[in-house]
Design a protein around this motif. Sequence first.
Motif, PDB file in Angstrom:
ATOM      1  N   ASP A  38       0.817  -1.223   0.000  1.00  0.00           N
ATOM      2  CA  ASP A  38       0.000   0.000   0.000  1.00  0.00           C
ATOM      3  C   ASP A  38       0.846   1.267   0.000  1.00  0.00           C
ATOM      4  O   ASP A  38       0.434   2.310   0.527  1.00  0.00           O
ATOM      5  N   PHE A  64       2.217   7.072   1.721  1.00  0.00           N
ATOM      6  CA  PHE A  64       1.316   6.104   2.346  1.00  0.00           C
ATOM      7  C   PHE A  64       0.132   6.864   2.939  1.00  0.00           C
ATOM      8  O   PHE A  64       0.283   8.006   3.383  1.00  0.00           O
ATOM      9  N   HIS A  65      -1.034   6.260   2.906  1.00  0.00           N
ATOM     10  CA  HIS A  65      -2.202   6.845   3.567  1.00  0.00           C
ATOM     11  C   HIS A  65      -2.621   5.904   4.687  1.00  0.00           C
ATOM     12  O   HIS A  65      -2.904   4.721   4.453  1.00  0.00           O
ATOM     13  N   SER A  66      -2.604   6.428   5.910  1.00  0.00           N
ATOM     14  CA  SER A  66      -2.844   5.580   7.077  1.00  0.00           C
ATOM     15  C   SER A  66      -4.210   4.924   6.997  1.00  0.00           C
ATOM     16  O   SER A  66      -5.195   5.523   6.540  1.00  0.00           O
ATOM     17  N   LYS A  67      -4.267   3.686   7.450  1.00  0.00           N
ATOM     18  CA  LYS A  67      -5.515   2.926   7.406  1.00  0.00           C
ATOM     19  C   LYS A  67      -6.525   3.456   8.421  1.00  0.00           C
ATOM     20  O   LYS A  67      -7.729   3.396   8.197  1.00  0.00           O
ATOM     21  N   SER A  68      -6.019   3.975   9.513  1.00  0.00           N
ATOM     22  CA  SER A  68      -6.910   4.413  10.591  1.00  0.00           C
ATOM     23  C   SER A  68      -7.566   5.762  10.308  1.00  0.00           C
ATOM     24  O   SER A  68      -8.758   5.952  10.573  1.00  0.00           O
ATOM     25  N   ASP A  81      -6.567   7.813   7.269  1.00  0.00           N
ATOM     26  CA  ASP A  81      -6.374   8.212   5.874  1.00  0.00           C
ATOM     27  C   ASP A  81      -5.478   9.442   5.742  1.00  0.00           C
ATOM     28  O   ASP A  81      -5.539  10.166   4.754  1.00  0.00           O
ATOM     29  N   GLU A 136       2.000   2.824  11.363  1.00  0.00           N
ATOM     30  CA  GLU A 136       1.477   2.064  10.226  1.00  0.00           C
ATOM     31  C   GLU A 136       2.414   2.168   9.025  1.00  0.00           C
ATOM     32  O   GLU A 136       2.597   1.201   8.275  1.00  0.00           O
ATOM     33  N   ALA A 163       4.419  -0.828   6.931  1.00  0.00           N
ATOM     34  CA  ALA A 163       4.377  -0.979   5.480  1.00  0.00           C
ATOM     35  C   ALA A 163       5.783  -1.008   4.890  1.00  0.00           C
ATOM     36  O   ALA A 163       6.092  -1.816   4.004  1.00  0.00           O
TER      37      ALA A 163
END
Length: 461
Positions: free
Chosen positions: A134, A255-259, A261, A384, A388
């Motif tokens: 990701d 990267f865009h954080s999952k929590s 964004d 995060e 990754a």
Amino acid sequence: MYDVIIIGAGPAGIFAALELIAKKPQLKLLILDKGRGIDARRCPQKEKNIPCVSCSPCSTTCGWGGAGAFSDGKITLSTEVGGYLGEYIGEPALKGLIDYVDSIYRNFGAPEQIYGVGRDEEIELIRQKAVLADLRMVPAPIRHLGTGRTGQIMQRMRESLEQSGVEVRTGTVVQALLVNDGVVRGVLTQDGEELQAQTVIACPGRDGSSWLREEATRLGLTMAINPVDLGVRVELPAPVMKPLTDVVYESKFIFHSKSFDDKVRTFCMNPHGEVVTENTEGLMTVNGHSHAEKKTENTNFALLVSKNFTEPFREPIAYGKYVAQLGNLLSGGVMVQRLGDLLAGKRSTVERIRKGVVRPTLPEATPGDLSLVFPYRFLKGIVEMLEALDAIAPGVNSRNTLLYGVEVKFYSSRLQLSTGMETEVRNLFAVGDGAGVTRGLAQASAAGVVAARSVLERLTK
């Protein structure tokens, strides 16, 4: 009366002067900078290995060559990173300008080697691994000057300008811009001296971004709010990043954080480099260098979280300073923490860091707990991102990885500018990192050229 006064002797100001004097040698030019000349830019902290004594101005961030004079000196030969200049002049024009300023750096002694070209298969493999994690890899060929060599190149540029008749005044603080009837008339120094000019190019750099914002507010200029970039500097063993740094030298990933964004990006990677401190208007922040000759066993890079602010809060610079001040309050300067301790909810100590495999290159950093400094969503995005990155460089997410805080980039207010970098005040131009337009050597230098060419066109008319 000067034809052009340039505020700030960083890359933007230097390249504006180089372009002006090359095309119109008879111009009367003055460059002002609150810092010192290259030879006089000495940091007691580095030379005597003592805590920062808060010199004013800070010789690390101010003076001839700007903050980049003692940085690791990476010229990023890509339009995709380094600022917003392409939004003003277009991507094709920006590419041509980057190649142009790169040729000037080489004329003044930059090495010929370019990292990140000629190894397409290896780069593609890294890109594929990044996609699976990701991460978006941004291709960015780099010419690396190296700390030490960068200052030498900047000094040669000064000598060339002075030989061409350009007047340079270091140690001169510009207090205010002089404007009458919507037209710039010159500048007022802190000593009360009024210096008149037909044109002023403001290139204050990141250290002068607050001053430029205050002047813009006083003059009623329109400003856009850029995201604040706030995060940590990561330090780990050089072999961990070797599969990346041997191929592209500086790996740029988004990267865009999952929590939440939030956008998280790598910035300023320094193979075999060292972590350093910077004093920005009394705030101790962290940065990284990679020397041309001196090598360490570690690699460091920044992880920065970009955050936009909307109404009612419109002070991203103030927010970044607040977080940095909190870090200074808790540590007395820069704080360092092992990743394993952060994840376990423990404060790092000298003993815990000593047990790890990473020897800090900034030994004066105070072991502590970064969770007491950063908001939860910032730390969550950083953690995060480390997870990754571990998928493409195993060992990044090790418990021994060191995190230094706070790293923050003060280039958050962007003035409304024409395609030629002119502000709403006639004959007042604003370029460089302090104007919120650029973020690095290549685009800052290119922006200086854009402003200079606009000035030349107007003077010709």
